[in-house]
Each structure stands twice: as C-alpha cells, then as structure tokens.
Design an enzyme around this catalytic site. Structure first.
Site, PDB file in Angstrom:
ATOM      1  CE  LYS A  13      -2.147  -1.104   3.904  1.00  0.00           C
ATOM      2  NZ  LYS A  13      -1.545  -2.398   4.236  1.00  0.00           N
ATOM      3  NE  ARG A  87      -4.265  -1.430   9.946  1.00  0.00           N
ATOM      4  CZ  ARG A  87      -3.145  -0.893   9.453  1.00  0.00           C
ATOM      5  NH1 ARG A  87      -3.099   0.368   9.125  1.00  0.00           N
ATOM      6  NH2 ARG A  87      -2.076  -1.636   9.291  1.00  0.00           N
ATOM      7  NE  ARG A 126       8.199  -3.575   5.607  1.00  0.00           N
ATOM      8  CZ  ARG A 126       6.903  -3.252   5.583  1.00  0.00           C
ATOM      9  NH1 ARG A 126       6.269  -3.152   4.430  1.00  0.00           N
ATOM     10  NH2 ARG A 126       6.240  -3.084   6.705  1.00  0.00           N
ATOM     11  NE  ARG A 160       6.250  -0.847  10.069  1.00  0.00           N
ATOM     12  CZ  ARG A 160       5.047  -0.828   9.523  1.00  0.00           C
ATOM     13  NH1 ARG A 160       4.869  -0.273   8.348  1.00  0.00           N
ATOM     14  NH2 ARG A 160       4.016  -1.365  10.139  1.00  0.00           N
ATOM     15  NE  ARG A 171       2.290  -5.007  11.086  1.00  0.00           N
ATOM     16  CZ  ARG A 171       3.441  -4.931  10.410  1.00  0.00           C
ATOM     17  NH1 ARG A 171       4.532  -5.555  10.876  1.00  0.00           N
ATOM     18  NH2 ARG A 171       3.525  -4.249   9.314  1.00  0.00           N
TER      19      ARG A 171
HETATM   20  P1  AMP Z   1       0.913   0.366   9.104  1.00  0.00           P
HETATM   21  O1  AMP Z   1       2.098   1.237   8.929  1.00  0.00           O
HETATM   22  O2  AMP Z   1      -0.283   0.827   8.309  1.00  0.00           O
HETATM   23  O3  AMP Z   1       1.231  -1.087   8.896  1.00  0.00           O
HETATM   24  O4  AMP Z   1       0.456   0.507  10.639  1.00  0.00           O
HETATM   25  C1  AMP Z   1       1.318   0.154  11.691  1.00  0.00           C
HETATM   26  C2  AMP Z   1       0.522  -0.006  12.973  1.00  0.00           C
HETATM   27  O5  AMP Z   1      -0.108   1.229  13.312  1.00  0.00           O
HETATM   28  C3  AMP Z   1      -0.627  -1.015  12.913  1.00  0.00           C
HETATM   29  O6  AMP Z   1      -0.177  -2.346  13.151  1.00  0.00           O
HETATM   30  C4  AMP Z   1      -1.515  -0.502  14.030  1.00  0.00           C
HETATM   31  O7  AMP Z   1      -0.981  -0.825  15.313  1.00  0.00           O
HETATM   32  C5  AMP Z   1      -1.403   0.993  13.872  1.00  0.00           C
HETATM   33  N1  AMP Z   1      -2.409   1.525  12.915  1.00  0.00           N
HETATM   34  C6  AMP Z   1      -2.163   2.132  11.730  1.00  0.00           C
HETATM   35  N2  AMP Z   1      -3.298   2.510  11.135  1.00  0.00           N
HETATM   36  C7  AMP Z   1      -4.302   2.139  11.965  1.00  0.00           C
HETATM   37  C8  AMP Z   1      -5.718   2.231  11.902  1.00  0.00           C
HETATM   38  N3  AMP Z   1      -6.341   2.784  10.853  1.00  0.00           N
HETATM   39  N4  AMP Z   1      -6.431   1.736  12.940  1.00  0.00           N
HETATM   40  C9  AMP Z   1      -5.831   1.185  14.013  1.00  0.00           C
HETATM   41  N5  AMP Z   1      -4.494   1.046  14.131  1.00  0.00           N
HETATM   42  C10 AMP Z   1      -3.730   1.517  13.116  1.00  0.00           C
END
Ligand code: AMP
Length: 224
Positions: A13, A87, A126, A160, A171
C-alpha cells in the site's frame, strides 16, 4: 479523486501510494506513518500507542479517526490516498461522514491482493533507508555491500519494530478479523476494485487521460 488502498500488511500500500503522490500529486494519508511519527517524537499519544503497535494490535478507532479528521480539515491537494485507514467498520463509517462534511466523494477502494506466505516473506527482512525511504530486503534487495543506500548514500538502516514474525502474525490476525470485512462493505457500496499485488509494478500505470488531460490511474486497462 479520493481513494483507499486496502490490503494486508506488506501488500504494498505504501509503495503504491508513493507512486500516486509522485505521479498525480495526490496527498498520502497514512495513519501508520502518523502514529510512528507521534511515537518517535514522544508525544503523549505516541507513548499511549507504542506498546499496542509493537504487539501488532490496532490502536483505538477514536485516535486514528481524530488523526484523519485533523488532516482532512487542513489539507487541500489533488485528492487523498488513504493508506492503512480505515481498518475497521467504525472507521469506514467515520470516514464516509468526514468526507461528506467536507463535500468530498470516495471514488475508489483498491484492494491489493497478496497471498499470506508472500506477505510474511516480504515483511520479515524488510528495511528502509532513513535518508530517502528507499525500501530494501535482506533476500531480494539487500543493502549495497558498502553499507550505503544506492539512492542517497545514507548509511541509516531503519527496521520497523513491528516487522518481526510474532507481531506480523498478530497484524495479519487483526487484518482478517477487523479489516477484511471492509471488502464486503465497499463491494456493496460499489467502490471496490481488486488488483493482484504479486504482479510487477507495471500493473499499476499512472497516466494522464488523453481526452481532457485529467489525471487518472490506469489499473491494467481499467481507468479510475
Ligand atoms: P501500518 O504502517 O499501516 O502497517 O500501521 C502500523 C501499525 O499502526 C498497525 O499495526 C496498528 O498498530 C497501527 N495503525 C495504523 N493505522 C491504523 C488504523 N487505521 N487503525 C488502528 N491502528 C492503526
């Protein structure tokens, strides 16, 4: 044009969003990036979400909806790419209401499909360059032997905290339990397009519409 990029962790994404930003001047709204920024700068909210994120759980709807609301209030731009938001169904409803408030429409929801084994391989190993954000992978795209990023020369390797096998399983679990119902939600609304995220990047072509020069995205022949 406002679009949502939907897909499991590691589906690509963020990478696709970057292409859209560069080619169409759209504004990327990544809740993951916003939360990591808050965590790194040590804000109260950042401290609150740090553990939740490193476990791979979702942070509360209230927090992420607040972050998106702030951005929608402040940004103009050619259109938004929602990356990692919504989400949950509650977030999807809230986004619909927020867009309505600022007289915007949701044009498309693009699901990037990648099978789970490939996702795990992509994420574990990664890293990104702290200088320019270039993405590397221990097996498929290792750092140059001199330790310097091939794009900007930085030696700052960033991994990360949640890109490990244990957090990733959580996740994925959160994705299937709470996020995947959004596919049905947006299908029913008539917004959904699914693309194969295992194809090369050429499956997403970002072009200008020849007829009236309107920026558009060409998804393997389907223009949006
Ligand atoms: P991402 O970078 O999108 O993979 O997000 C990393 C982490 O941030 C996720 O595993 C969640 O803990 C938190 N997170 C990001 N976006 C959301 C969302 N829309 N709702 C809830 N938690 C989020």
């Amino acid at each position: 044009m406002n679009i949502i990029l939907l897909g499991a962790p590691g589906a690509g994404k963020g990478t696709q969003a970057q292409f859209l930003v560069e080619s169409l001047g759209m504004v990327q709204l990544s809740t993951g990036d916003m939360l990591r920024e808050a965590k790194d700068s040590g804000t109260e909210m950042g401290k609150l979400v740090a553990d939740v994120m490193s476990r791979g759980d979702l942070v509360t709807d209230e927090i992420v909806i607040g972050l998106i609301k702030e951005k929608l209030d402040g940004e103009q731009g050619a259109g938004f790419i929602f990356d990692g938001f919504p989400r949950t169904l509650a977030q999807a409803d809230a986004l619909g209401a927020l867009l309505k408030e600022c007289n915007r429409d949701l044009d498309r929801v693009i699901e990037i499909q990648v099978d789970d084994t490939a996702l795990i391989k992509r994420i574990v190993g990664r890293s990104t360059c702290g200088g320019c954000g270039q993405v590397y992978h221990d097996e498929t795209k290792p750092w140059p032997l001199n330790g310097q990023c091939s794009i900007c020369g930085s030696t700052d390797v960033k991994r990360r905290a949640d890109d490990n096998e244990e957090s990733l399983k959580q996740r994925l679990m959160e994705y299937y339990k709470k996020t995947s119902p959004l596919l049905g939600y947006y299908f029913a609304k008539g917004n959904l397009i699914s693309i194969n995220g295992l194809l090369s990047m050429d499956c997403l072509l970002y072009t200008s519409d020849a007829a009236d020069d309107t920026p558009c995205v060409d998804l393997g022949g389907r223009r949006i």
